[in-house]
Scaffold this active site. Structure first.
Site, PDB file in Angstrom:
ATOM      1  N   HIS A 189       0.788  -1.202  -0.259  1.00 14.07           N
ATOM      2  CA  HIS A 189       0.116   0.033   0.009  1.00 14.07           C
ATOM      3  C   HIS A 189       0.846   1.317  -0.088  1.00 14.07           C
ATOM      4  O   HIS A 189       2.212   1.126   0.226  1.00 14.07           O
ATOM      5  CB  HIS A 189      -0.918   0.048   1.139  1.00 14.07           C
ATOM      6  N   HIS A 247       1.242   3.952   1.654  1.00 16.69           N
ATOM      7  CA  HIS A 247       1.939   4.748   2.954  1.00 16.69           C
ATOM      8  C   HIS A 247       3.644   4.871   2.999  1.00 16.69           C
ATOM      9  O   HIS A 247       4.225   3.877   2.648  1.00 16.69           O
ATOM     10  CB  HIS A 247       1.566   4.186   4.261  1.00 16.69           C
ATOM     11  N   ASP A 302       5.739   4.851   5.106  1.00 18.99           N
ATOM     12  CA  ASP A 302       6.700   3.925   5.667  1.00 18.99           C
ATOM     13  C   ASP A 302       6.702   2.647   5.103  1.00 18.99           C
ATOM     14  O   ASP A 302       7.441   1.621   5.986  1.00 18.99           O
ATOM     15  CB  ASP A 302       6.141   3.705   7.289  1.00 18.99           C
ATOM     16  N   HIS A 303       5.976   2.394   3.904  1.00 21.00           N
ATOM     17  CA  HIS A 303       6.218   1.265   3.245  1.00 21.00           C
ATOM     18  C   HIS A 303       6.750   1.610   1.835  1.00 21.00           C
ATOM     19  O   HIS A 303       7.319   0.471   1.178  1.00 21.00           O
ATOM     20  CB  HIS A 303       4.686   0.699   2.961  1.00 21.00           C
ATOM     21  N   HIS A 352      -7.442  -0.851   5.315  1.00 27.58           N
ATOM     22  CA  HIS A 352      -6.609   0.146   6.229  1.00 27.58           C
ATOM     23  C   HIS A 352      -6.213   1.315   5.017  1.00 27.58           C
ATOM     24  O   HIS A 352      -6.270   2.497   5.409  1.00 27.58           O
ATOM     25  CB  HIS A 352      -5.144  -0.565   6.390  1.00 27.58           C
ATOM     26  N   ASP A 367      -0.182  -3.553   6.080  1.00 20.50           N
ATOM     27  CA  ASP A 367      -0.839  -3.095   7.637  1.00 20.50           C
ATOM     28  C   ASP A 367      -2.333  -3.633   7.712  1.00 20.50           C
ATOM     29  O   ASP A 367      -3.236  -2.779   8.413  1.00 20.50           O
ATOM     30  CB  ASP A 367      -0.865  -1.662   7.651  1.00 20.50           C
ATOM     31  N   HIS A 381       4.546  -4.320  11.110  1.00 26.03           N
ATOM     32  CA  HIS A 381       4.755  -3.840  12.383  1.00 26.03           C
ATOM     33  C   HIS A 381       4.867  -4.454  13.542  1.00 26.03           C
ATOM     34  O   HIS A 381       4.171  -5.532  13.848  1.00 26.03           O
ATOM     35  CB  HIS A 381       3.752  -2.542  12.656  1.00 26.03           C
TER      36      HIS A 381
HETATM   37 FE    FE Z   1       2.603   1.020   8.328  1.00 28.56          FE
HETATM   38 ZN    ZN Z   2       0.083   1.802   6.648  1.00 25.66          ZN
END
Ligand code: FE
Ligand code: ZN
Length: 254
Positions: A52, A54, A56-57, A108, A130, A168
């Site tokens: 996805h 985001h 942090d990915h 998400h 996530d 995570h």
């Molecule tokens: Fe994340």
């Molecule tokens: Zn995420």
């Protein structure tokens, strides 16, 4: 074939698979820890899989591509760093000689996908981003409770020995919430002490398995009488989607 969780940021894992020569990574939010691992193990990065959009990915995708010329595959329905091959439900992705089936798992984010490999070293493997965490699930930033429940139902239907590679390390805080929902769940109490011991030694609690999550994760157990009763005691929930929504809402403020 080897499966390694590379820690990144405060609590992310960037999952890496390698055969001693070639590698793939999933959701590289940061390039440097991946580059360090590639260098120390003498690996060539061939593929980057993205679940996805985001940061942090995907934050490490551009630099990793520049340094390694790795091929990027990600959700067709999301804005991820280009060029990338966009995929969705039913598509098959070949990487390192492995075959991954793509699942659409909105909730998400709206276009979130997961990668399922039926055969990896004798058992299936799931990269769920996530959507599912050990003991929990992702926050509903872009999707509805009904969508997330359906996405988690798809995971629940996978073989019990499927290893679940979440992105995570949220397990201990998720399990504190899970205990509040199901104080009488003995499998959950046992799992919590196992995970506390792992974290005390600095070890990841992941990968989990589908069968473990079915036993301990309230978001995969939202139709169990114990979970339904706990939620009904807090608020009137008319149907299974309302119970799931109430559960997710409680976790948001727990
Ligand atoms: Fe994340
Ligand atoms: Zn995420």
């Amino acid at each position: 074939m080897h499966l390694i969780p590379i820690p990144a940021f405060a609590d992310n894992y960037i999952w890496l698979i390698h055969d001693g020569q070639d590698a793939l990574v999933v959701d590289p939010g940061d390039a440097q820890p991946v580059l360090d691992t590639l260098q120390s193990l003498g690996l060539q990065l061939k593929n980057i899989l993205v679940t996805h959009h985001h940061a942090d990915h995907v934050g490490g995708v551009a630099l990793l591509r520049e340094r390694t010329q790795a091929q990027v595959t990600g959700p067709a329905g999301e804005d991820i760093p280009q060029p990338a091959t966009g995929v969705g439900a039913g598509d098959q992705v070949q990487a390192l000689g492995l075959n991954f089936s793509v699942m659409d798992v909105p909730g998400h984010t709206a276009g979130h996908i997961a990668f399922y490999c039926e055969a990896f070293e004798g058992a299936p493997l799931l990269f769920c981003g996530d959507t599912l965490f050990s003991g929990g699930c992702g926050r509903l930033f872009e999707g509805t409770p009904a969508q997330m429940l359906h996405s988690l139902d798809q995971f629940a239907a996978l073989p019990g020995n499927t290893r679940v590679c979440c992105t995570h390390e949220y397990t201990l805080s998720n399990l504190r919430f899970a205990r509040a929902v199901e104080p009488g769940n003995e499998a959950l109490a046992h799992y919590q002490s196992q995970c506390e011991a792992l974290r005390a030694q600095g070890q990841p609690t992941l990968p989990s398995t589908i069968s473990t999550e079915l036993a301990i994760n309230p978001f995969l157990r939202s139709r169990q009488a114990s979970v339904v009763q706990a939620m009904q005691a807090r608020e009137a929930a008319a149907d299974e989607v309302a119970v799931f929504a109430a559960l997710r809402g409680w976790k948001n403020v727990f």
